[in-house]
Design a protein around this motif. Structure first.
Motif, short mmCIF file in Angstrom:
data_model
loop_
_atom_site.label_atom_id
_atom_site.label_comp_id
_atom_site.label_asym_id
_atom_site.label_seq_id
_atom_site.Cartn_x
_atom_site.Cartn_y
_atom_site.Cartn_z
N ARG A 139 47.11 42.29 39.53
CA ARG A 139 47.25 40.83 39.57
C ARG A 139 46.05 40.15 40.23
NH1 ARG A 139 52.56 42.22 41.38
NH2 ARG A 139 54.13 41.90 39.75
N ASN A 140 45.55 40.73 41.32
CA ASN A 140 44.51 40.06 42.11
C ASN A 140 43.10 40.26 41.59
OD1 ASN A 140 46.19 38.81 43.98
ND2 ASN A 140 46.28 40.61 45.30
N ALA A 141 42.83 41.41 40.95
CA ALA A 141 41.47 41.65 40.44
C ALA A 141 41.16 40.64 39.34
CB ALA A 141 41.37 43.08 39.89
N ARG A 142 39.96 40.08 39.41
CA ARG A 142 39.60 39.04 38.44
C ARG A 142 39.16 39.61 37.10
NH1 ARG A 142 36.48 36.91 42.92
NH2 ARG A 142 37.57 35.20 43.98
N ARG A 143 38.42 40.74 37.15
CA ARG A 143 37.85 41.29 35.91
C ARG A 143 37.97 42.81 35.91
NH1 ARG A 143 34.65 38.11 32.86
NH2 ARG A 143 33.47 39.93 32.18
N LEU A 144 39.17 43.32 35.76
CA LEU A 144 39.38 44.77 35.75
C LEU A 144 38.94 45.34 34.40
CD1 LEU A 144 40.55 46.88 37.73
CD2 LEU A 144 42.74 46.65 36.53
N SER A 145 37.96 46.25 34.44
CA SER A 145 37.43 46.80 33.19
C SER A 145 37.76 48.27 32.99
CB SER A 145 35.91 46.61 33.14
OG SER A 145 35.28 47.35 34.18
N HIS A 146 38.11 48.98 34.08
CA HIS A 146 38.43 50.41 33.98
C HIS A 146 39.66 50.70 34.83
CE1 HIS A 146 37.68 54.80 33.87
NE2 HIS A 146 38.13 54.76 35.11
N ASN A 160 54.63 51.31 30.77
CA ASN A 160 54.94 50.12 29.98
C ASN A 160 54.80 48.84 30.80
OD1 ASN A 160 55.95 49.65 27.13
ND2 ASN A 160 57.34 48.32 28.28
N SER A 161 55.38 48.85 32.00
CA SER A 161 55.31 47.64 32.83
C SER A 161 53.90 47.41 33.36
CB SER A 161 56.30 47.75 34.01
OG SER A 161 56.01 48.87 34.82
N LEU A 162 53.17 48.48 33.68
CA LEU A 162 51.80 48.34 34.18
C LEU A 162 50.88 47.79 33.10
CD1 LEU A 162 51.44 51.58 36.33
CD2 LEU A 162 51.68 49.24 37.16
N HIS A 169 46.70 39.86 32.51
CA HIS A 169 45.58 39.49 33.38
C HIS A 169 44.20 39.96 32.89
CE1 HIS A 169 48.14 38.02 36.71
NE2 HIS A 169 48.99 38.93 36.29
N HIS A 170 44.16 41.00 32.03
CA HIS A 170 42.85 41.59 31.72
C HIS A 170 42.68 41.92 30.24
CE1 HIS A 170 42.35 41.90 36.06
NE2 HIS A 170 43.53 42.52 36.11
N SER A 171 43.37 41.23 29.38
CA SER A 171 43.27 41.55 27.95
C SER A 171 41.86 41.35 27.41
CB SER A 171 44.27 40.69 27.15
OG SER A 171 43.97 39.32 27.30
N SER A 201 46.50 44.59 22.34
CA SER A 201 46.15 43.28 22.91
C SER A 201 44.80 43.27 23.62
CB SER A 201 47.24 42.82 23.90
OG SER A 201 48.51 42.74 23.28
N PHE A 202 44.27 44.46 23.91
CA PHE A 202 42.98 44.53 24.62
C PHE A 202 41.85 44.36 23.62
CE2 PHE A 202 45.83 47.14 27.33
CZ PHE A 202 45.81 46.32 28.45
N GLN A 203 41.01 43.38 23.85
CA GLN A 203 39.97 43.03 22.89
C GLN A 203 38.68 43.83 23.05
OE1 GLN A 203 39.38 38.77 23.01
NE2 GLN A 203 41.58 38.35 23.11
#
Length: 457
Positions: A139-146, A160-162, A169-171, A201-203
């Motif tokens: 939730r708090n990370a602005r730009r989670l890439s890995h 599933n929930s994660l 937040h990071h799609s 959903s991840f682009q």
């Protein structure tokens, strides 16, 4: 120099730039120069990536770095013994700190085991603590890439929930997602409910590791959407294979490979007896198989090895096969009088082969020489235990028994070494993982490090 010999007079930007070239140990030493240098030690630009290790040797250093850098670093790799209560506790404290880090971009767990072991009364509590902090981190990370959960089963049951949370937040940012697990009992495990459409959903997703249980044609078709990033690496963990499981067709692999020509596939099997037996259903000619590994699967599917060497000759780089040795190494093909050997054929056909490890199965000395001669130009690693090499048997006697070499001639080593263009020697028994000789030993020591390497950023 404007500051003369007054090192404290250097501008902060210069001090930070100097320290950026130093190793971790030298950075800490540089902080003793003066108060000004010490104040620059924890400038955020100096601590982009940190490996936190909680073994006894590194624990104090990791706790120090966690307290001073945990809230602003961009990459955190967390290495811990998940069967040690102290290290599990220290890891939980670190996760609490990381959960408040808005700058975090890359997060990886690297446990020693696929299970987190706590006291019987507190296991559920500690897992809840881990999950709460990981959810807060997302939730708090602005730009989670890995994002990697390191094959931890107790966390992966909440995939599933994660993943739902990451989609929220990071799609648009996530590039690498690792949800593959390890099943120590591949014949008896429950398949958790996981909506794989969430992954669609991840682009920007380019790297994915996932259990074969969730691999479908629909999921892979998603990666041929021109509006999204091309998939570069797919790591598949195979355990049991349900008869009802949808087979990914060759047409799907062809479509994906045509869309992404540099696409690579890794297949890992651990304790997967049914998986090895069903390999010919899993493998398809257009799958760009690059790395193939099987650990403690009790047998080798020779027909599958022949299929691999025939269809993946231009992509295959790694083959690792490891099994336990009881009274003597096993035969991987009872038809030992049939030539050529499947691994010799593999070496002949696969022009990109860089690593071949065969542990737990008998292999003739002449075949080891042939493999070295055929692929000596590319083969960087050839691992065969001394106890698994036997003398070639050209007689008509029963070939079903392996007679290990008692004293290998210098000529054998010279031939292999000359072909590989380096000094070569078989692996001694004491260099092998304990589980190779003791079926009661923890087999994870033999493969966890390799599987976690697949999940690095």
């Amino acid at each position: 120099m404007a500051a003369g010999t007054n090192w404290a007079g250097l501008p902060s930007v210069i001090i930070v730039d100097i320290v950026s070239y130093l190793s971790l140990e030298d950075r800490l030493k540089s902080s003793s120069i003066c108060k000004r240098w010490r104040s620059c030690l924890f400038h955020p630009t100096l601590w982009q990536n940190v490996l936190f290790s909680f073994d006894k040797k590194d624990r104090k250093k990791s706790n120090f770095l966690a307290a001073n850098c945990g809230r602003f670093i961009r990459e955190a790799v967390v290495k811990f013994n998940s069967r040690d209560a102290t290290e599990v506790r220290e890891c939980a404290k670190l996760l609490d700190i990381l959960s408040k880090n808005k700058n975090l971009e890359r997060f990886s767990l690297q446990p020693s085991s696929c299970h987190i072991v706590w006291s019987e009364q507190e296991t559920e509590h500690i897992i809840d603590n881990y999950l709460d902090n990981i959810e807060e981190l997302i939730r708090n990370a602005r730009r989670l890439s890995h994002f990697s959960l390191g094959c931890v089963e107790e966390l992966l049951v909440h995939s599933n929930s994660l993943v739902q949370l990451m989609v929220q937040h990071h799609s648009k940012n996530l590039k690498s997602l690792h949800l593959a697990s390890v099943k120590e009992d591949s014949e008896h495990y429950g398949i958790i409910e996981f909506d794989t459409s969430l992954i669609c959903s991840f682009q920007c997703l380019t790297k994915l590791s996932i259990d074969y249980d969730y691999l479908t044609n629909e999921l892979l078709h998603n990666f041929t959407d021109i509006r999204k990033a091309k998939l570069e690496k797919l790591c598949i963990h195979i355990h049991g294979i349900s008869p009802e499981h949808e087979i990914v067709t060759n047409a799907t692999w062809r479509r994906l490979r045509n869309y992404s020509p540099s696409f690579e596939v890794t297949v890992n099997l651990t304790h997967s007896h049914h998986g090895v037996a069903a390999l010919l259903d899993v493998l398809q000619p257009c799958m760009p198989l690059t790395h193939f590994r099987q650990y403690f699967c009790s047998h080798i599917n020779v027909a599958a090895i022949d299929f691999i060497s025939t269809h993946f000759n231009d992509t295959l780089k790694t083959v690792i096969i490891m099994d336990d040795i009881q009274d003597q190494p096993m035969l991987y093909d009872e038809r030992t009088d049939v030539y050529p050997d499947p691994f010799v054929m593999l070496a002949w056909r696969c022009i990109e082969l860089q690593e071949l490890s065969i542990i737990g199965y008998g292999i003739a000395d002449g075949d080891v020489i042939a493999i070295a001669r055929l692929r000596g130009d590319t083969l960087k690693k050839l691992v065969v235990p001394l106890s698994c090499i036997y003398t070639s048997n050209d007689s008509e006697d029963d070939a079903s028994e392996i007679i290990p070499v008692r004293c290998i001639s210098d000529d054998f080593f010279d031939k292999v070494s000359k072909s590989l263009n380096r000094s070569w020697w078989p692996v001694d028994d004491h260099e092998l993982p304990e589980a190779v000789f003791d079926h009661m030993a923890d087999a994870e020591d033999a493969y966890m490090e390799t599987l976690l390497d697949d999940q690095k950023a």
